[in-house]
Design a protein around this motif. Sequence first.
Motif, PDB file in Angstrom:
ATOM      1  N   SER A 181     117.420  66.715  74.963  1.00  0.00           N
ATOM      2  CA  SER A 181     118.821  66.930  75.338  1.00  0.00           C
ATOM      3  C   SER A 181     119.750  66.637  74.169  1.00  0.00           C
ATOM      4  O   SER A 181     120.725  67.361  73.922  1.00  0.00           O
ATOM      5  N   GLN A 182     119.437  65.578  73.433  1.00  0.00           N
ATOM      6  CA  GLN A 182     120.254  65.190  72.286  1.00  0.00           C
ATOM      7  C   GLN A 182     120.220  66.252  71.193  1.00  0.00           C
ATOM      8  O   GLN A 182     121.235  66.543  70.548  1.00  0.00           O
ATOM      9  N   ALA A 183     119.045  66.863  70.984  1.00  0.00           N
ATOM     10  CA  ALA A 183     118.894  67.854  69.922  1.00  0.00           C
ATOM     11  C   ALA A 183     119.485  69.197  70.293  1.00  0.00           C
ATOM     12  O   ALA A 183     119.741  70.023  69.417  1.00  0.00           O
ATOM     13  N   GLY A 184     119.699  69.436  71.586  1.00  0.00           N
ATOM     14  CA  GLY A 184     120.243  70.719  72.009  1.00  0.00           C
ATOM     15  C   GLY A 184     119.154  71.760  72.149  1.00  0.00           C
ATOM     16  O   GLY A 184     117.984  71.517  71.839  1.00  0.00           O
TER      17      GLY A 184
ATOM     18  N   GLY B 116     113.269  67.200  66.427  1.00  0.00           N
ATOM     19  CA  GLY B 116     113.380  65.756  66.539  1.00  0.00           C
ATOM     20  C   GLY B 116     112.020  65.106  66.457  1.00  0.00           C
ATOM     21  O   GLY B 116     110.980  65.774  66.525  1.00  0.00           O
ATOM     22  N   LEU B 117     112.006  63.786  66.304  1.00  0.00           N
ATOM     23  CA  LEU B 117     110.777  63.011  66.165  1.00  0.00           C
ATOM     24  C   LEU B 117     110.690  61.943  67.244  1.00  0.00           C
ATOM     25  O   LEU B 117     111.681  61.268  67.549  1.00  0.00           O
TER      26      LEU B 117
ATOM     27  N   ALA C  19     117.192  63.671  58.901  1.00  0.00           N
ATOM     28  CA  ALA C  19     118.423  64.257  59.439  1.00  0.00           C
ATOM     29  C   ALA C  19     118.222  64.840  60.823  1.00  0.00           C
ATOM     30  O   ALA C  19     119.015  65.662  61.276  1.00  0.00           O
ATOM     31  N   VAL C  20     117.157  64.429  61.517  1.00  0.00           N
ATOM     32  CA  VAL C  20     116.897  64.898  62.876  1.00  0.00           C
ATOM     33  C   VAL C  20     116.942  63.692  63.811  1.00  0.00           C
ATOM     34  O   VAL C  20     116.784  62.545  63.374  1.00  0.00           O
ATOM     35  N   PRO C  21     117.157  63.913  65.107  1.00  0.00           N
ATOM     36  CA  PRO C  21     117.115  62.785  66.044  1.00  0.00           C
ATOM     37  C   PRO C  21     115.743  62.108  66.032  1.00  0.00           C
ATOM     38  O   PRO C  21     114.711  62.797  65.997  1.00  0.00           O
ATOM     39  N   VAL C  22     115.737  60.787  66.064  1.00  0.00           N
ATOM     40  CA  VAL C  22     114.485  60.030  65.956  1.00  0.00           C
ATOM     41  C   VAL C  22     114.434  58.960  67.039  1.00  0.00           C
ATOM     42  O   VAL C  22     115.355  58.149  67.178  1.00  0.00           O
ATOM     43  N   LYS C  23     113.327  58.959  67.799  1.00  0.00           N
ATOM     44  CA  LYS C  23     113.024  57.903  68.762  1.00  0.00           C
ATOM     45  C   LYS C  23     111.833  57.107  68.239  1.00  0.00           C
ATOM     46  O   LYS C  23     110.774  57.671  67.943  1.00  0.00           O
ATOM     47  N   ILE C  24     112.003  55.802  68.134  1.00  0.00           N
ATOM     48  CA  ILE C  24     110.952  54.926  67.629  1.00  0.00           C
ATOM     49  C   ILE C  24     110.513  54.010  68.766  1.00  0.00           C
ATOM     50  O   ILE C  24     111.329  53.290  69.350  1.00  0.00           O
ATOM     51  N   ILE C  25     109.230  54.046  69.074  1.00  0.00           N
ATOM     52  CA  ILE C  25     108.694  53.275  70.204  1.00  0.00           C
ATOM     53  C   ILE C  25     107.459  52.512  69.735  1.00  0.00           C
ATOM     54  O   ILE C  25     106.597  53.074  69.046  1.00  0.00           O
ATOM     55  N   ALA C  26     107.363  51.251  70.103  1.00  0.00           N
ATOM     56  CA  ALA C  26     106.213  50.436  69.710  1.00  0.00           C
ATOM     57  C   ALA C  26     106.036  49.292  70.687  1.00  0.00           C
ATOM     58  O   ALA C  26     106.967  48.918  71.414  1.00  0.00           O
ATOM     59  N   GLY C  27     104.833  48.743  70.705  1.00  0.00           N
ATOM     60  CA  GLY C  27     104.544  47.576  71.521  1.00  0.00           C
ATOM     61  C   GLY C  27     104.860  46.304  70.754  1.00  0.00           C
ATOM     62  O   GLY C  27     104.486  46.175  69.584  1.00  0.00           O
TER      63      GLY C  27
END
Length: 349
Positions: free
Chosen positions: A323-326, A164-165, A264-272
Amino acid sequence: MAKAARISNSSPARRGVATPLLIGAAALGAAFLVVRRQTAKAERNNPPRGKFIEVDGVRLHYLEFGRGPALVLLHGNGVLANDFELCGLVERAARKYRVILFDRPGYGYSERPRSTIWTPVAQANLLHKALGQIGVEAPIVLGHSWGTLVAVAMAIAQPAHVRGLVLLSGYYFPTLRLDVPLLAQPAIPIIGDLMRFTLSPLVGRLMWPSVIKKMFGPLSLPERFRRLPVWMVLRPSQLRASAAEAAMMVPAAMMLKKHYPELAVPVKIIAGEQDRVADAGHQSGRLHEQVPGSDLHLEPGTGHMIHYATPDDIIAAIDELSSQAGPPEAPPPFQPGRAQQMAQAASGA
């Protein structure tokens, strides 16, 4: 007699030209000595603390902490791998993850051969191989700023080798950047080489407070960031890497943007929300729209260096993604074909 008079009359003009040249040469010589002394002092005071690995003839420096599922952290432009130590992410993450920090090519103590154009795809391919050599399979990959491009390239080229990213303050879509011509100058052959061994580090040191203020704004500069060894960042070798990546930023985003829907992998995007370097709405918000199933979090009142402002929230995002990626599974053998195709597309071949 007339000929002698002509020579005598031209001598002051020649001296008038020669004097500024001599002064300029002396100034460059003095600057060279200052930069060489500061570089040697910075390296003496900040020796490599990690391990070295050679991949495809490139010597990479990396640090490793903790035990558990693998987490790879990729720093942005203009800093070092220990940026993630200073912000507190490593200390928190190492409690449950095996954390690997690379000095990306040309940064810290990692090499950056001129024989390669170090696009995000080229760096992703190199790091995939490096991870394989140290026994890391299918890590979560976190990238900050320019490091997000490398992280995305890793997941696009080898999705089976990335769990994941987590993408922090990234630049994903090309925009008009008026700062690029200035930042890219040390990467220009010959002239840039002369500048980065003489004037560029000194100018960079003068500009450092304003650059950092922009990166952290609207928040104030954290005291722990002051421990970053500034002259390690301003060494001629690292200035070349930083300048090359500044020049490459827009074309790299242009090349990668067509592949974002393929993630095709779980992705979390975080920014200010108040990022003054990479506009959060245009960059992170737009990426979220193009990546199926991605999660987006925009932090109010925070700028580009979000990992200093909200390290606990970032750890929570990593945990949620894990957890999401297993549980990690052994991926299939590394297949360089996709990476080669992307590299050819990036070079226009």
